[in-house]
Motif scaffolding. Structure first.
Motif, mmCIF file in Angstrom:
data_model
loop_
_atom_site.group_PDB
_atom_site.id
_atom_site.type_symbol
_atom_site.label_atom_id
_atom_site.label_comp_id
_atom_site.label_asym_id
_atom_site.label_seq_id
_atom_site.Cartn_x
_atom_site.Cartn_y
_atom_site.Cartn_z
ATOM 1 N N ARG A 124 -12.088 -10.361 -3.391
ATOM 2 C CA ARG A 124 -12.126 -11.431 -4.383
ATOM 3 C C ARG A 124 -11.118 -11.215 -5.513
ATOM 4 O O ARG A 124 -10.367 -12.100 -5.879
ATOM 5 C CB ARG A 124 -13.539 -11.553 -4.977
ATOM 6 N N TYR A 125 -11.120 -10.026 -6.090
ATOM 7 C CA TYR A 125 -10.245 -9.755 -7.232
ATOM 8 C C TYR A 125 -8.858 -9.277 -6.809
ATOM 9 O O TYR A 125 -7.889 -9.489 -7.536
ATOM 10 C CB TYR A 125 -10.890 -8.711 -8.159
ATOM 11 N N PHE A 126 -8.772 -8.617 -5.662
ATOM 12 C CA PHE A 126 -7.476 -8.214 -5.122
ATOM 13 C C PHE A 126 -6.892 -9.401 -4.365
ATOM 14 O O PHE A 126 -7.362 -9.761 -3.293
ATOM 15 C CB PHE A 126 -7.618 -7.010 -4.187
ATOM 16 N N LYS A 127 -5.868 -10.005 -4.931
ATOM 17 C CA LYS A 127 -5.244 -11.173 -4.335
ATOM 18 C C LYS A 127 -4.130 -10.755 -3.368
ATOM 19 O O LYS A 127 -3.411 -9.786 -3.612
ATOM 20 C CB LYS A 127 -4.660 -12.091 -5.419
ATOM 21 N N PHE B 119 -0.285 -7.110 -14.167
ATOM 22 C CA PHE B 119 -1.619 -6.997 -14.753
ATOM 23 C C PHE B 119 -2.710 -7.277 -13.744
ATOM 24 O O PHE B 119 -3.849 -6.859 -13.899
ATOM 25 C CB PHE B 119 -1.760 -7.979 -15.931
ATOM 26 N N GLU B 120 -2.358 -7.999 -12.661
ATOM 27 C CA GLU B 120 -3.336 -8.414 -11.665
ATOM 28 C C GLU B 120 -3.337 -7.462 -10.482
ATOM 29 O O GLU B 120 -2.314 -6.856 -10.146
ATOM 30 C CB GLU B 120 -3.036 -9.845 -11.187
ATOM 31 N N SER B 121 -4.489 -7.313 -9.843
ATOM 32 C CA SER B 121 -4.591 -6.462 -8.667
ATOM 33 C C SER B 121 -4.167 -7.232 -7.425
ATOM 34 O O SER B 121 -4.530 -8.401 -7.247
ATOM 35 C CB SER B 121 -6.022 -5.954 -8.494
ATOM 36 N N LEU B 122 -3.399 -6.566 -6.564
ATOM 37 C CA LEU B 122 -2.865 -7.191 -5.360
ATOM 38 C C LEU B 122 -3.185 -6.341 -4.143
ATOM 39 O O LEU B 122 -3.345 -5.116 -4.243
ATOM 40 C CB LEU B 122 -1.341 -7.357 -5.461
ATOM 41 N N VAL B 123 -3.241 -6.997 -2.994
ATOM 42 C CA VAL B 123 -3.456 -6.298 -1.726
ATOM 43 C C VAL B 123 -2.434 -6.801 -0.720
ATOM 44 O O VAL B 123 -2.071 -7.982 -0.703
ATOM 45 C CB VAL B 123 -4.897 -6.506 -1.205
ATOM 46 N N TYR B 124 -1.968 -5.869 0.121
ATOM 47 C CA TYR B 124 -0.961 -6.222 1.129
ATOM 48 C C TYR B 124 -1.072 -5.229 2.278
ATOM 49 O O TYR B 124 -1.446 -4.070 2.085
ATOM 50 C CB TYR B 124 0.444 -6.149 0.513
ATOM 51 N N SER B 125 -0.756 -5.687 3.462
ATOM 52 C CA SER B 125 -0.720 -4.811 4.625
ATOM 53 C C SER B 125 0.578 -5.049 5.377
ATOM 54 O O SER B 125 0.975 -6.211 5.586
ATOM 55 C CB SER B 125 -1.903 -5.075 5.559
ATOM 56 N N PRO B 126 1.275 -3.992 5.807
ATOM 57 C CA PRO B 126 2.501 -4.201 6.584
ATOM 58 C C PRO B 126 2.244 -4.942 7.882
ATOM 59 O O PRO B 126 3.164 -5.544 8.444
ATOM 60 C CB PRO B 126 3.011 -2.776 6.832
ATOM 61 N N GLY B 127 0.995 -4.931 8.375
ATOM 62 C CA GLY B 127 0.668 -5.688 9.572
ATOM 63 C C GLY B 127 0.749 -7.189 9.384
ATOM 64 O O GLY B 127 0.756 -7.951 10.367
ATOM 65 N N MET B 128 0.843 -7.648 8.130
ATOM 66 C CA MET B 128 0.902 -9.075 7.836
ATOM 67 C C MET B 128 2.290 -9.658 8.065
ATOM 68 O O MET B 128 2.460 -10.869 8.084
ATOM 69 C CB MET B 128 0.482 -9.325 6.381
ATOM 70 N N SER B 129 3.302 -8.801 8.197
ATOM 71 C CA SER B 129 4.666 -9.294 8.321
ATOM 72 C C SER B 129 5.468 -8.403 9.251
ATOM 73 O O SER B 129 5.067 -7.277 9.567
ATOM 74 C CB SER B 129 5.347 -9.352 6.947
#
Length: 384
Positions: free
Chosen positions: A320-323, A331-341
């Motif tokens: 929810r909070y990790f976009k 300032f904002e929390s982010l999430v990413y995975s190399p599997g997405m690209s």
């Protein structure tokens, strides 16, 4: 009396103009002179593609922050890196670059430079013998990162600098991930530091900018050639935004570090997590080297899930909070995975390749760490 970091960032490099607490923005593209002779003397400013008073404020702060003699601000981190690479490399030259490397760095060195007859070897810098073996008679440059953006690997800074000096090579390091709050590579003997100022330096996810910090001689040569010719100058408003971000840099970095450490410990204790890539954890295999070289963590870390790609997809979609988003350091929390690209050619056939799909990278923002940990715990829960 020498000011400490946060005091320096609050006051250093700013002229008192009409009593303004915040320096004004000089949006003009050109500057006029009083006479023919005054223009010829070259004093002051004449065109904002080369220099601007608003950029001067930022550049003075950046140089002091990295303990360098001079700095130059660019329109992006890649503009900064490109200018540096083209400054030091010419046809027939060879470079050695650390791997894993930031995607843009891998792109320009891994394929684009070939059209100019410049070659590169990508090497795991954790093994200094492999770095030494990669140096050739035509090697001119060593390029590396303070730690890698996906796996958070670190390497022996002093050993790489000593090797470079032994062979008469210049050294360039991207310090975006660690930030100068935690590492100042010039103090370790590196020649040039590069930053994407869009990240921790700006800190508000509202500006694209880059920076190069080095000796006055190197910065002067880059300004006289690549900076003006390539046109990668940072705009005055963008420079003002980064300067504004630096006002709270030290405070933000302490919060990023504290929250990231709490989250890393929580993830390490979770049964769904196979590995936490955060060398500041006492159990990490590179912990001793990390504590020797870095003052503190930043807010960037990654972890690998036991359930593979399916588990990573499920978790990311439940946060929810990790976009979901690229980049980090805001300032904002982010999430990413190399599997997405795609675009992960540098990992093909390496030990890193099978780790990509289950890997989740998070940029820990400035939200309350308790809320962020609740978000991660909830997303990690296995559905009944």
């Amino acid at each position: 009396m020498k000011a400490r970091m946060q005091t320096m960032l609050t006051h250093f490099g700013e002229e008192n103009i009409h009593g303004a607490v915040v320096p004004p923005i000089f949006l003009n593209s050109t500057f006029v002179h009083d006479s023919y002779e005054a223009f010829q003397e070259g004093e002051g400013y004449y065109y904002s593609r080369v220099a601007n008073p608003t950029l001067d404020v930022l550049e003075k702060k950046l140089a002091a922050l990295e303990q360098g003699e001079a700095a130059k601000a660019f329109a992006s981190g890649m503009a900064a890196l490109s200018a540096v690479l083209f400054h030091f490399l010419k046809q027939g030259d060879h470079a050695v670059c650390s791997t894993p490397a930031y995607g843009g760095t891998f792109g320009i060195l891994g394929s684009y430079m070939h059209k100019f007859g410049i070659s590169v070897d990508f090497v795991d810098f954790r093994d200094t013998d492999r770095v030494r073996a990669a140096i050739k008679p035509n090697t001119r440059l060593i390029v590396c990162e303070s730690y890698s953006t996906f796996f958070m690997d670190v390497f022996d800074l002093a050993a790489i600098v000593a090797m470079a000096k032994e062979h008469g090579l210049h050294t360039v390091i991207d310090n975006t991930c660690a930030s100068p709050a935690n590492l100042r590579p010039l103090e370790w003997g590196f020649d040039v530091v590069v930053h994407s100022a869009s990240k921790y330096l700006g800190g508000h996810s509202d500006v694209i900018a880059g920076a190069v910090i080095s000796s006055e001689a190197i910065i002067d040569r880059i300004v006289q050639t690549e900076y003006g010719i390539f046109g990668g100058a940072l705009g005055p408003f963008e420079a003002w935004l980064v300067t504004r971000g630096l006002k709270t840099f030290g405070l933000r970095m302490r919060q990023h570090a504290d929250s990231a450490m709490q989250i890393a410990r929580m993830l390490e204790a979770n049964d769904q997590v196979a590995k936490v890539n955060f060398p500041f954890l006492p159990g990490h295999e590179q912990h001793a080297l990390t504590r020797k070289q870095f003052d503190a963590p930043s807010g960037l870390l990654s972890f690998e899930l036991r359930g593979g790609k399916a588990a990573a997809v499920r978790m990311i979609n439940r946060l929810r909070y990790f976009k979901i988003g690229v980049s980090w350091g805001g300032f904002e929390s982010l999430v990413y995975s190399p599997g997405m690209s795609g675009g992960h050619e540098q990992f093909a056939g390496t030990d890193y390749e099978p780790r990509l799909d289950p890997l989740i990278r998070i940029s820990v923002g400035l939200e309350d760490p308790a809320d962020l940990m609740d978000d991660l715990r909830s997303a990690l829960e296995v559905p009944a």
